[in-house]
Design an enzyme around this catalytic site. Sequence first.
Site, PDB file in Angstrom:
ATOM      1  N   LYS A 119     -29.437   2.866  85.804  1.00 43.61           N
ATOM      2  CA  LYS A 119     -29.763   4.290  85.880  1.00 43.61           C
ATOM      3  C   LYS A 119     -31.279   4.370  85.908  1.00 43.61           C
ATOM      4  O   LYS A 119     -31.950   4.079  84.923  1.00 43.61           O
ATOM      5  CB  LYS A 119     -29.209   5.065  84.685  1.00 43.61           C
ATOM      6  N   GLY A 171     -31.784  16.937  76.813  1.00 43.85           N
ATOM      7  CA  GLY A 171     -31.616  17.268  75.411  1.00 43.85           C
ATOM      8  C   GLY A 171     -31.725  18.730  75.041  1.00 43.85           C
ATOM      9  O   GLY A 171     -31.656  19.083  73.868  1.00 43.85           O
ATOM     10  N   ALA A 203     -27.953  15.368  82.155  1.00 42.14           N
ATOM     11  CA  ALA A 203     -28.941  16.026  81.280  1.00 42.14           C
ATOM     12  C   ALA A 203     -28.716  17.536  81.184  1.00 42.14           C
ATOM     13  O   ALA A 203     -28.378  18.207  82.159  1.00 42.14           O
ATOM     14  CB  ALA A 203     -30.365  15.756  81.730  1.00 42.14           C
ATOM     15  N   GLY A 204     -28.910  18.035  79.959  1.00 45.83           N
ATOM     16  CA  GLY A 204     -28.876  19.469  79.709  1.00 45.83           C
ATOM     17  C   GLY A 204     -27.564  20.026  79.221  1.00 45.83           C
ATOM     18  O   GLY A 204     -27.476  21.198  78.856  1.00 45.83           O
ATOM     19  N   ASN A 264     -25.213  12.840  76.495  1.00 43.10           N
ATOM     20  CA  ASN A 264     -25.425  12.100  75.263  1.00 43.10           C
ATOM     21  C   ASN A 264     -25.617  13.048  74.082  1.00 43.10           C
ATOM     22  O   ASN A 264     -24.796  13.111  73.161  1.00 43.10           O
ATOM     23  CB  ASN A 264     -26.628  11.170  75.417  1.00 43.10           C
ATOM     24  N   THR A 265     -26.705  13.833  74.115  1.00 43.94           N
ATOM     25  CA  THR A 265     -27.076  14.654  72.963  1.00 43.94           C
ATOM     26  C   THR A 265     -25.979  15.622  72.551  1.00 43.94           C
ATOM     27  O   THR A 265     -25.769  15.855  71.359  1.00 43.94           O
ATOM     28  CB  THR A 265     -28.372  15.436  73.256  1.00 43.94           C
TER      29      THR A 265
END
Length: 252
Positions: free
Chosen positions: A94, A155, A181-182, A203-204
Amino acid sequence: MLKIGDITLKSRLIVGTGKYENFDIMRKAIEASDADCVTVAIRRVNLEDKKENLLEHLPKNITLLPNTAGCFTAEEAIRTARLAREVCRTPLIKLEVIGDKRTLMPDTGETLRATQVLVKEGFTVMAYTNDDIVMAKKLEEAGAAAVMPLGAPIGTGQGILNRLNLQLIMEEAKVPIIVDAGVGTTSDVTVAFELGADGVLLNTAIAGAKDPVKMAHAMKLAAEAGRLAFEAGRIPKKRYATASSPEQGLVQ
């Protein structure tokens, strides 16, 4: 099934390994998500201490997707990718090149340059970028096996901020488009798949939840629902109401 280069994944959900309270919660959350591919920040892996090496705590038979998180130039990212290939024994990478420390927005010019080099070296490049339609096309033309436009800055939990651009990218692409993301909650994942995304990486939203394991399971269900809805084909949006029961044939 999600096919990226020569690799086939059973789940369209890819999850991260960072920000968890401990490795036990990380492993249980990954298992609850049913993801069979996880992304790993190779520069944060402790290879000297087995107990602190997160690679030792992952579920069995998981596909590793090392990333170049923390890189700010093409040269840094290329060196990190080469290291990742040695450590993780995979051509998958990635590619992430950050251009701004405060917003963590990608430097797309450096990303494109690194993609061109890594593709020539035999990497299966999954390129993280912004929601720029032109840049997504350039990355595909440079040989990226998948293009990963952000839903929102890393994040932030803002969800999908620009649905139109993502849809336009998906309509034009001949490689998988993975929203990255986001993501903040399950509805963001569902929306991404309903728009036509081939996959979602997050992830977050899981690691930072009050109960990461429950949230991971919820994300699994959201991904399945969103993809199923996309395949079913939603009704078109209309300006005016349409009766559910047609007037034709009504008894007067």
